[in-house]
Scaffold this motif. Structure first.
Motif, PDB file in Angstrom:
ATOM      1  N   UNK A  67     -35.924   0.388  -3.537  1.00 53.83           N
ATOM      2  CA  UNK A  67     -35.010  -0.197  -4.525  1.00 53.83           C
ATOM      3  C   UNK A  67     -34.231  -1.327  -3.875  1.00 53.83           C
ATOM      4  N   UNK A  68     -33.589  -2.141  -4.722  1.00 57.37           N
ATOM      5  CA  UNK A  68     -32.699  -3.204  -4.264  1.00 57.37           C
ATOM      6  C   UNK A  68     -31.335  -2.969  -4.904  1.00 57.37           C
ATOM      7  N   UNK A  69     -30.390  -2.497  -4.113  1.00 57.25           N
ATOM      8  CA  UNK A  69     -29.073  -2.166  -4.652  1.00 57.25           C
ATOM      9  C   UNK A  69     -28.364  -3.380  -5.243  1.00 57.25           C
ATOM     10  N   UNK A  70     -28.678  -4.569  -4.743  1.00 57.22           N
ATOM     11  CA  UNK A  70     -28.029  -5.777  -5.239  1.00 57.22           C
ATOM     12  C   UNK A  70     -28.415  -6.099  -6.676  1.00 57.22           C
ATOM     13  N   UNK A  71     -29.481  -5.475  -7.161  1.00 53.29           N
ATOM     14  CA  UNK A  71     -29.907  -5.681  -8.555  1.00 53.29           C
ATOM     15  C   UNK A  71     -29.293  -4.647  -9.492  1.00 53.29           C
ATOM     16  N   UNK A  72     -28.570  -3.695  -8.924  1.00 52.03           N
ATOM     17  CA  UNK A  72     -27.895  -2.694  -9.734  1.00 52.03           C
ATOM     18  C   UNK A  72     -26.568  -3.266 -10.229  1.00 52.03           C
ATOM     19  N   UNK A  73     -26.011  -2.642 -11.239  1.00 50.78           N
ATOM     20  CA  UNK A  73     -24.680  -3.023 -11.697  1.00 50.78           C
ATOM     21  C   UNK A  73     -23.661  -2.828 -10.588  1.00 50.78           C
ATOM     22  N   UNK A  74     -22.611  -3.635 -10.598  1.00 53.29           N
ATOM     23  CA  UNK A  74     -21.623  -3.618  -9.513  1.00 53.29           C
ATOM     24  C   UNK A  74     -20.985  -2.240  -9.334  1.00 53.29           C
ATOM     25  N   UNK A  75     -20.647  -1.588 -10.436  1.00 54.30           N
ATOM     26  CA  UNK A  75     -19.990  -0.278 -10.348  1.00 54.30           C
ATOM     27  C   UNK A  75     -20.913   0.760  -9.730  1.00 54.30           C
ATOM     28  N   UNK A  76     -22.166   0.792 -10.186  1.00 57.22           N
ATOM     29  CA  UNK A  76     -23.119   1.771  -9.659  1.00 57.22           C
ATOM     30  C   UNK A  76     -23.447   1.466  -8.201  1.00 57.22           C
ATOM     31  N   UNK A  77     -23.624   0.196  -7.864  1.00 61.56           N
ATOM     32  CA  UNK A  77     -23.938  -0.190  -6.492  1.00 61.56           C
ATOM     33  C   UNK A  77     -22.828   0.244  -5.534  1.00 61.56           C
ATOM     34  N   UNK A  78     -21.588  -0.021  -5.919  1.00 60.61           N
ATOM     35  CA  UNK A  78     -20.460   0.315  -5.046  1.00 60.61           C
ATOM     36  C   UNK A  78     -20.290   1.824  -4.889  1.00 60.61           C
ATOM     37  N   UNK A  79     -20.678   2.581  -5.918  1.00 65.64           N
ATOM     38  CA  UNK A  79     -20.615   4.035  -5.836  1.00 65.64           C
ATOM     39  C   UNK A  79     -21.494   4.552  -4.698  1.00 65.64           C
ATOM     40  N   UNK A  80     -22.647   3.907  -4.509  1.00 70.40           N
ATOM     41  CA  UNK A  80     -23.559   4.297  -3.437  1.00 70.40           C
ATOM     42  C   UNK A  80     -23.136   3.701  -2.097  1.00 70.40           C
ATOM     43  N   UNK A  81     -22.725   2.445  -2.112  1.00 64.07           N
ATOM     44  CA  UNK A  81     -22.422   1.758  -0.860  1.00 64.07           C
ATOM     45  C   UNK A  81     -21.268   2.390  -0.097  1.00 64.07           C
ATOM     46  N   UNK A  82     -20.301   2.941  -0.801  1.00 60.67           N
ATOM     47  CA  UNK A  82     -19.146   3.507  -0.087  1.00 60.67           C
ATOM     48  C   UNK A  82     -19.539   4.710   0.765  1.00 60.67           C
TER      49      UNK A  82
END
Length: 208
Positions: A67-82
Motif C-alpha cells: 500500500x501507499x499511505x500517502x494516497x490514504x486520507x490524511x486522518x486515516x494516514x495519521x492514525x497509522x503513522x503515529x
C-alpha cells in the motif's frame, strides 16, 4: 476496527473458556484488551499469547501490505503513522495501551509471522484471528490455525466480508456452529465450545 458489541463477545468467550488463548493480529491492542479483560474477569492464571508482525516504520508497513499511505486520507494516514513512526514501532503502542488498562501482565507478546510460531505443539481452546481477510488468506492460514485448536474449541475471525470465504473455510474444516456479526465470524466445535458461543453470540445471525 472491531465494534464494542463484538469486543464484549470476545471478553465473554475469553472469560468462559479455559486454558491459554491465541490472538493472531493485535495491531495496537483493541482486540487484545477485550480478550485480556476476559482473562482478568475469569480470575485464573491464564495467558493470552498475542502474535503480530509489528512494524517499525512507514516503509516496512507499506512493503508488507503493498500500500501507499500517502494516497490514504490524511486522518486515516495519521492514525497509522503515529504508531508506525514512534520509537520502537507498533509493539510499543500495544504495550502502552495494555499497560494503561492494567492488562499487560496477562499478555505474552510475540513479534513475527504466526505461521512460524513455535508453540511446542500447544493447543488452544480459543483463537482470535485477524489474518483471514479473503479466501486466499483462509487457504494459507487456517490449516495452521486448525492444527493449534483443541478438539472442543472456538475460532473467531475478523473481516469476514466476502461470499466465497465461508466455502473456503468449510473446505478446510467444517465447524459445528457458526454465527456472524458485522463481518466477525464466530465458529465452534465441541459441546462446551458450542454452548459458550450460544451464550456469547446472543443477537448474532446464526448460520448453522
Amino acid at each position: 476496527m472491531i465494534k464494542s458489541t463484538q469486543g464484549l463477545r470476545l471478553t465473554s468467550i475469553a472469560c468462559l473458556t479455559s486454558g491459554d488463548i491465541l490472538e493472531i493480529g493485535s495491531w495496537v491492542g483493541k482486540s487484545t484488551s477485550y480478550l485480556a479483560t476476559g482473562l482478568r474477569l475469569s480470575g485464573s492464571a491464564r495467558k493470552l499469547v498475542s502474535i503480530d508482525k509489528h512494524f517499525k516504520g512507514k516503509k516496512e508497513f507499506e512493503n508488507f501490505f503493498k500500500v501507499n499511505l500517502d494516497k490514504w486520507g490524511e486522518k486515516r494516514k495519521n492514525l497509522y503513522l503515529r504508531h508506525l513512526t514512534r520509537p520502537g514501532g507498533t509493539v510499543e503502542s500495544l504495550k502502552e495501551n495494555l499497560d494503561d488498562r492494567a492488562l499487560l501482565d496477562y499478555v505474552d507478546i510475540r513479534c513475527g509471522d504466526f505461521l512460524g510460531f513455535e508453540n511446542d505443539e500447544k493447543k488452544f481452546e480459543f483463537v482470535f484471528c485477524d489474518a483471514t481477510h479473503n479466501s486466499t488468506e483462509i487457504k494459507r492460514n487456517v490449516p495452521r490455525i486448525i492444527s493449534m485448536l483443541k478438539e472442543d474449541a472456538i475460532l473467531v475471525c475478523d473481516d469476514f466480508r466476502h461470499s466465497d470465504m465461508l466455502p473456503a473455510l468449510d473446505e478446510i474444516h467444517r465447524f459445528e456452529r457458526i454465527y456472524l456479526h458485522k463481518y466477525m465470524l464466530f465458529a465452534s466445535r465441541g459441546r462446551k465450545a458450542n454452548k459458550t458461543l450460544k451464550i456469547s453470540c446472543f443477537g448474532c445471525r446464526k448460520i448453522r
